[in-house]
Design an enzyme around this catalytic site. Structure first.
Site, PDB file in Angstrom:
ATOM      1  CB  SER A 183      -1.743  41.744  71.398  1.00 44.06           C
ATOM      2  OG  SER A 183      -1.794  40.568  72.176  1.00 44.06           O
ATOM      3  CB  CYS A 309       8.307  35.967  72.680  1.00 41.04           C
ATOM      4  SG  CYS A 309       7.087  37.042  71.992  1.00 41.04           S
TER       5      CYS A 309
HETATM    6  N1  PLP Z   1       1.428  36.951  67.425  1.00 41.05           N
HETATM    7  C1  PLP Z   1       2.313  37.884  67.020  1.00 41.05           C
HETATM    8  C2  PLP Z   1       2.549  38.054  65.543  1.00 41.05           C
HETATM    9  C3  PLP Z   1       2.994  38.680  67.957  1.00 41.05           C
HETATM   10  O1  PLP Z   1       3.878  39.576  67.527  1.00 41.05           O
HETATM   11  C4  PLP Z   1       2.725  38.468  69.336  1.00 41.05           C
HETATM   12  C5  PLP Z   1       3.427  39.234  70.371  1.00 41.05           C
HETATM   13  O2  PLP Z   1       4.391  39.877  70.209  1.00 41.05           O
HETATM   14  C6  PLP Z   1       1.785  37.488  69.689  1.00 41.05           C
HETATM   15  C7  PLP Z   1       1.173  36.746  68.725  1.00 41.05           C
HETATM   16  C8  PLP Z   1       1.467  37.215  71.131  1.00 41.05           C
HETATM   17  O3  PLP Z   1       0.845  38.324  71.720  1.00 41.05           O
HETATM   18  P1  PLP Z   1       0.760  38.454  73.312  1.00 41.05           P
HETATM   19  O4  PLP Z   1       2.145  38.286  73.829  1.00 41.05           O
HETATM   20  O5  PLP Z   1       0.209  39.816  73.536  1.00 41.05           O
HETATM   21  O6  PLP Z   1      -0.143  37.386  73.795  1.00 41.05           O
END
Ligand code: PLP
Length: 377
Positions: A183, A309
């Site tokens: 990302s 999140c």
């Molecule tokens: N994986 C990890 C380890 C993350 O820290 C995040 C987001 O913070 C994601 C996946 C998901 O990324 P995105 O929200 O940009 O789709």
């Protein structure tokens, strides 16, 4: 986002608005810029440009891989770690998702237990996935071991490398994985743009069906400004990686040492194993994370309990629970993150404010009051 990234994006939000798939000459320049950005992202992760597909973020990349693994090996379980990001865990277990999941064990530092991982790899699985650097503790998994164990059984492997970019060297070819997710917003790029690495020669069915953009691997008109921003952020991260990661590590260490010298009853989580340089997850004896962050936020210190999140979700951190902390202990842990833009002055100020907050919370709670919790109507 850094100014450099924003400046790179602006032309593509203004005059260069053409659809890169259009046939007319002016669209060619946009298409070329998209391809240049792809090369930059590929260079940062040690892949070739043709192996990079742009997506709306790592969540989409991860969903694409998991749906693809299930489609290619129906009925077989997928192996992951209980400390993986919710993007993985919920893609595996959420509503309308069919198929079993196996969870490898992790130890008290959050590292995958090699024996448990190897045993699960031999259990006839469709694929394996793990978060390389954990978003809550920063712990870096031993990718070589986990990938080799799966490959011994010809199991395809996906690696969530979101937290690694800009913090540690990433050479995705060297890891040997079939798939990887990234990302842009973790390296001062824009939000809502990510990438999926699919190793050359490896097949993965598309998840988003539509036009034949992205070489038929992901339908939908490209998010051109986002892609350009990701490319710019990748070039900067590659240029500055050594210096930036060293700086972040020094600041993170100064932050932890500063707090430990002023306060007792602190435990730095996962500090005995390799961590990415920006992450500090700290257990504060006698303080709930919620009460501390309530004091710290108006003072300008923004930190998280659990993953970003999940802030609206007061459940205990699944990562810390998997590492063996009790429900109550997980609620006393706060995560602080540095970036390449963090300064020594900010860290110094941060130490003072956290010390102040901890002393205040500890002074109002006693054995009679019990832990201070925050009332949420
Ligand atoms: N994986 C990890 C380890 C993350 O820290 C995040 C987001 O913070 C994601 C996946 C998901 O990324 P995105 O929200 O940009 O789709």
């Amino acid at each position: 986002m850094t100014d450099e990234v924003l400046e790179a994006m602006l032309p593509f939000l203004r005059g260069q608005y053409m659809n890169p798939s259009s046939g007319y000459a002016e669209a060619t320049a946009v298409r070329n810029a998209v391809e240049e950005a792809r090369s930059r992202v590929a260079a940062l992760v040690g892949a070739s440009a043709g192996e990079i597909t742009f997506t709306s973020g790592a969540t989409e990349s991860i969903n694409t891989v998991i749906a693809g693994m299930r489609k290619m090996s129906p009925g077989k379980p997928i192996l992951c770690l209980p400390t993986d990001h919710p993007a993985t865990l919920h893609a595996l277990t959420g509503s309308n998702r069919e198929g079993a999941v196996l969870y490898g064990d992790v130890d008290s530092q959050g590292l995958a237990d090699p024996g448990s991982w190897e045993k699960n790899c031999a259990a006839g699985i469709a694929g394996a996935t793990f978060t390389w650097a954990n978003n809550e503790t920063g712990v870096i998994q031993n990718a070589d071991h986990l990938v080799n164990a799966a490959h011994q059984h010809n199991i395809p492997v996906h690696i969530d490398a979101v937290q690694c970019l800009g913090k540690m060297p990433v050479n995705i070819h060297e890891t040997g994985v079939e798939y990887a997710s990234f990302s842009a917003h973790k390296l001062h790029g824009p939000k809502g743009i990510g990438a999926l690495y699919i190793r050359a020669g490896v097949v993965l069915p598309p998840f988003i069906l539509g036009g034949d953009q992205e070489d038929g691997k992901r339908g939908g008109t490209e998010n051109v400004p986002g892609i350009i921003g990701f490319g710019a952020a990748a070039a900067i991260a590659q240029r500055d990686l050594d210096e930036a990661s060293l700086r972040m590590a020094k600041l993170r260490d100064a932050f932890e040492t500063g707090l430990m010298s002023e306060l007792d009853g602190l435990t730095i989580l996962s500090c005995d194993v390799a961590r990415i340089p920006n992450t500090s997850n700290i257990y504060f004896d006698g303080c709930t994370a919620q009460s501390l962050s309530l004091l710290l936020e108006p003072w300008g210190v923004l930190c998280s309990a659990g993953s970003a999140c999940k802030t609206s979700n007061p459940n205990p951190s699944h990562v810390l629970l998997a590492m063996g902390l009790s429900d109550e202990q997980t609620r006393r842990c706060l995560r602080f993150s540095m970036s390449s833009l963090t300064t020594a002055e900010e860290v110094e100020q941060g130490i003072k404010l956290v010390v102040d907050a901890v002393r205040r919370v500890r002074s109002v709670q006693s054995s009679r009051t019990g832990p201070v919790t925050v009332y949420t109507p």
